[in-house]
Structure formats: structure tokens, C-alpha cells
Write an enzyme that holds these catalytic residues in place. Sequence first.
Site, PDB file in Angstrom:
ATOM      1  N   SER A   1      32.884   1.985  23.878  1.00 31.34           N
ATOM      2  CA  SER A   1      32.273   0.768  23.320  1.00 31.34           C
ATOM      3  C   SER A   1      30.751   0.919  23.326  1.00 31.34           C
ATOM      4  O   SER A   1      30.216   1.848  23.954  1.00 31.34           O
ATOM      5  CB  SER A   1      32.670  -0.446  24.167  1.00 31.34           C
ATOM      6  OG  SER A   1      32.029  -0.366  25.429  1.00 31.34           O
TER       7      SER A   1
ATOM      8  N   ASP B   1      34.565   2.078  19.638  1.00 33.76           N
ATOM      9  CA  ASP B   1      35.231   0.772  19.713  1.00 33.76           C
ATOM     10  C   ASP B   1      34.215  -0.318  19.358  1.00 33.76           C
ATOM     11  O   ASP B   1      33.120  -0.371  19.922  1.00 33.76           O
ATOM     12  CB  ASP B   1      35.727   0.598  21.166  1.00 33.76           C
ATOM     13  CG  ASP B   1      36.652  -0.577  21.340  1.00 33.76           C
ATOM     14  OD1 ASP B   1      37.326  -0.973  20.371  1.00 33.76           O
ATOM     15  OD2 ASP B   1      36.724  -1.097  22.482  1.00 33.76           O
TER      16      ASP B   1
ATOM     17  N   HIS C   1      40.330 -10.453  24.218  1.00 32.10           N
ATOM     18  CA  HIS C   1      39.800  -9.493  25.187  1.00 32.10           C
ATOM     19  C   HIS C   1      39.706 -10.084  26.601  1.00 32.10           C
ATOM     20  O   HIS C   1      39.581 -11.284  26.757  1.00 32.10           O
ATOM     21  CB  HIS C   1      38.419  -9.009  24.746  1.00 32.10           C
ATOM     22  CG  HIS C   1      38.475  -8.184  23.504  1.00 32.10           C
ATOM     23  ND1 HIS C   1      38.082  -8.656  22.283  1.00 32.10           N
ATOM     24  CD2 HIS C   1      38.908  -6.925  23.296  1.00 32.10           C
ATOM     25  CE1 HIS C   1      38.266  -7.714  21.375  1.00 32.10           C
ATOM     26  NE2 HIS C   1      38.768  -6.651  21.959  1.00 32.10           N
TER      27      HIS C   1
ATOM     28  N   HIS D   1      43.983  -5.210  19.201  1.00 32.08           N
ATOM     29  CA  HIS D   1      42.979  -5.240  20.276  1.00 32.08           C
ATOM     30  C   HIS D   1      43.470  -6.194  21.361  1.00 32.08           C
ATOM     31  O   HIS D   1      44.486  -6.862  21.205  1.00 32.08           O
ATOM     32  CB  HIS D   1      41.635  -5.729  19.719  1.00 32.08           C
ATOM     33  CG  HIS D   1      40.904  -4.660  18.991  1.00 32.08           C
ATOM     34  ND1 HIS D   1      39.751  -4.102  19.461  1.00 32.08           N
ATOM     35  CD2 HIS D   1      41.195  -4.017  17.833  1.00 32.08           C
ATOM     36  CE1 HIS D   1      39.355  -3.165  18.618  1.00 32.08           C
ATOM     37  NE2 HIS D   1      40.205  -3.091  17.620  1.00 32.08           N
TER      38      HIS D   1
HETATM   39  O1  G3H Z   1      36.743  -4.811  23.403  1.00 30.35           O
HETATM   40  C1  G3H Z   1      35.980  -4.650  24.346  1.00 30.35           C
HETATM   41  C2  G3H Z   1      36.223  -3.555  25.309  1.00 30.35           C
HETATM   42  O2  G3H Z   1      37.022  -4.004  26.369  1.00 30.35           O
HETATM   43  C3  G3H Z   1      34.940  -2.950  25.774  1.00 30.35           C
HETATM   44  O3  G3H Z   1      34.286  -3.779  26.649  1.00 30.35           O
HETATM   45  O4  G3H Z   1      31.890  -3.864  25.953  1.00 30.35           O
HETATM   46  O5  G3H Z   1      32.535  -4.330  28.299  1.00 30.35           O
HETATM   47  O6  G3H Z   1      32.668  -2.006  27.381  1.00 30.35           O
HETATM   48  P1  G3H Z   1      32.746  -3.462  27.085  1.00 30.35           P
HETATM   49  P1  13P Z   2      41.681  -5.709  26.746  1.00 27.98           P
HETATM   50  O1  13P Z   2      40.506  -6.491  27.240  1.00 27.98           O
HETATM   51  O2  13P Z   2      42.878  -6.593  26.584  1.00 27.98           O
HETATM   52  O3  13P Z   2      41.980  -4.533  27.590  1.00 27.98           O
HETATM   53  O4  13P Z   2      41.324  -5.182  25.273  1.00 27.98           O
HETATM   54  C1  13P Z   2      40.563  -4.024  25.086  1.00 27.98           C
HETATM   55  C2  13P Z   2      40.130  -3.855  23.677  1.00 27.98           C
HETATM   56  O5  13P Z   2      40.592  -4.480  22.751  1.00 27.98           O
HETATM   57  C3  13P Z   2      39.085  -2.854  23.433  1.00 27.98           C
HETATM   58  O6  13P Z   2      38.662  -2.856  22.111  1.00 27.98           O
HETATM   59 ZN    ZN Z   3      38.712  -4.747  21.158  1.00 28.36          ZN
END
Ligand code: G3H
Ligand code: 13P
Ligand code: ZN
Length: 332
Positions: free
Chosen positions: A56, A94, A190, A234
Site C-alpha cells: 500500500s 494496493d 477495511h 477488498h
Molecule cells: O486497504 C488497505 C490496506 O489494509 C493497507 O492499509 O494503508 O494501513 O497499509 P495501510
Molecule cells: P482487510 O482490512 O479486511 O484485511 O482488507 C485489506 C484490503 O482490502 C487491502 O487492500
Molecule cells: Zn483494500
Amino acid sequence: MVSYKELGLVNTREMFKKAVAGGYAIPAFNFNTMEQMQAIVQAAVETKSPVIMQVSKGARNYANATILRYMAQGAVEYAKELGCPNPQIVLHLDHGDTFELCKDCIDMGFSSVMIDGSSLPYEDNIALASKVVEYAHKYDVTVEAELGVLAGVEDEVSSAVSHYTKPEEVIDFSKRTGCDSLAISIGTSHGAYKFTPAQCTRDPKTGKLVPPPLAFDILHEIEKKLPGFPIVLHGSSSVPQDEVDTINKYGGKLPDAVGIPEEQLREASKSAVCKINIDSDSRLAMTAAIRKYLAENPSHFDPRQYLKPARENMKKMYIHKIVNVLGSNDKL
Ligand code: G3H
Ligand code: 13P
Ligand code: ZN
């Protein structure tokens, strides 16, 4: 410019084709640390599963983009060392939110990118996704786009409410953007709090929250409109209650955390859903193991001592998802 092909990575095209035809889904696990990377590779090798390792914008900020790229390259070599001669590993961006970020990832060796214009007006989402597709396809990099908005916080794209994907838009969107896969919104979100207690019922025996079902009717309508087209989910962590209980037992505070029941993800995997994103479950597995270890061993301070059980616990979770939920084992 580094091509992912030189790094031994693959794009998602063949992988998704086989997954849709075979009625299973490819795991897309986020990684930020070496221990997550090792656990993902060990799990994929032991189960003979293809895998998407995703990064990400937050991960790039935390760990440094170059380091993560080299870790993915290292993941390919590590898989070989573990006895898998031809690993199928995708390095995926991502929730890319700009053309520049997607281009930067493509130029540094990513084999797949997501352009997330889902919070933009429809035409702007199409324009942005098309621009990314045009660039990515020159280098045989595959592109995931998103239609519909997930509730919660999508990286830095935030939305308080969820707007389910409108099936009537998917043909036009996929044709005009040329995207290779489509992330849709059917009720996932998420993080570890996917539903408020008010949206759930309570199991009278355990007192645990039971979330409302995913909108399978919308998924099936989308499948009818786009037969065989790769669909992505997602926000698909299940938020295992044993990990939440361990965290809470050893000083954590995650009241009423709730995820997507695994039976529903299993069902989705048998459809055109061919990529399922899981991040929060890895965070929970890691945190639960570390909290438990440190509570039971208060005099220990060597990170290797508590990161080892954390890595083992994540690996166990990844294997469980691959074998019992997504069904991507033995597909290499
Ligand atoms: O969709 C989001 C993912 O879980 C990534 O999360 O931006 O905290 O790395 P993050
Ligand atoms: P979760 O927070 O449910 O694990 O989803 C992760 C995600 O969609 C990353 O793009
Ligand atoms: Zn996501």
C-alpha cells in the site's frame, strides 16, 4: 526502468483466468515487514499456491518503496530456496491513488497495480483508470480498478458510507478503461471493525456479533453482465475471534471487532471473485502472538524472540486462508 519479468515476478492475467475457471481465489496479502514477507512465502510454497504480495501507499511510507521492491525480488529467490522452482508471485500496488504512483511502481518492477478512483465521479474514475491502463499495458503490467465505494478508510481514500457497485455500470466501465480486473463493493470494508454493533445481531450463546451477509445478489448480477471477468474483493479479513480474544486477554482493547465470515468468502471464491485481499488478519495474528509472548516472558527483549512466534502465527493464518477459505492450494 526495471521489468518485473527480470525479477521473476508474474502479472495476474493467467493466474486470474485459471482461478475463475477453477472456482478458487488468489490470496492478496499485504506486507510491510520482513516477517510478513517470510510468512507469506513459506505459506505459499508449502501449499503450492500462487500468491499476490501487495504494497500500500502506507507500506511504502513505512518501509521505503525500494526496500519493499527488493523484498519482493527476494521473495522469489526465497521461494526457490524453499524448494519451489517456479513460484507464481505477483508484486501488486494496493490502492494506488494517482497515475504518478502507479507509473513509479511499474517503472520499479511491480507486475500489477491498482488504480483506486472509486471515490471520484464516474467519468473521472474512467479517465484515471484508462490512463493507468494505457501505460501499464505497454509493459504487460495488469491493472485492477474499482467501482463502488467500500465503507471505512481505504488507505488515504476515505468514505464514511459504502456504495455498492451498480451492476448496470460494470460493462461500460470495464470496456472503456480496459482494466484487467474489477474491485467491487458488496458489503466488505477495511479494518477490524467492518460493521457496527447496530448492523449486526448477537449470538445468544457466545455474545459475539453476527454480521449481515454480503450482497451476493449484486455479485451474481455483475457476473452475468461480465461473464468470466476477474472480480476482486477488498476488505476480506475475517477478524478471527481467537486472535481478538488473545489480544484483549493480554492488555489489548478491541471490543466488538468483527469481520467477514469465512464461509461467505469461500462461497465468493467459487464465483468470478478471483482475488481476495487480506491485511487486518495478518495484523491481528502478529499482534496477538507478540502480546502473548511478551506477557508470558516479561524479561525478554530480543525482537527475534517475539517476532518468531508472530511469524509462525501469521504463517498458520495464511495457510488456513489458502487451504480452507480461498482454495488456491496445489494450483502451481
Ligand atoms: O486497504 C488497505 C490496506 O489494509 C493497507 O492499509 O494503508 O494501513 O497499509 P495501510
Ligand atoms: P482487510 O482490512 O479486511 O484485511 O482488507 C485489506 C484490503 O482490502 C487491502 O487492500
Ligand atoms: Zn483494500
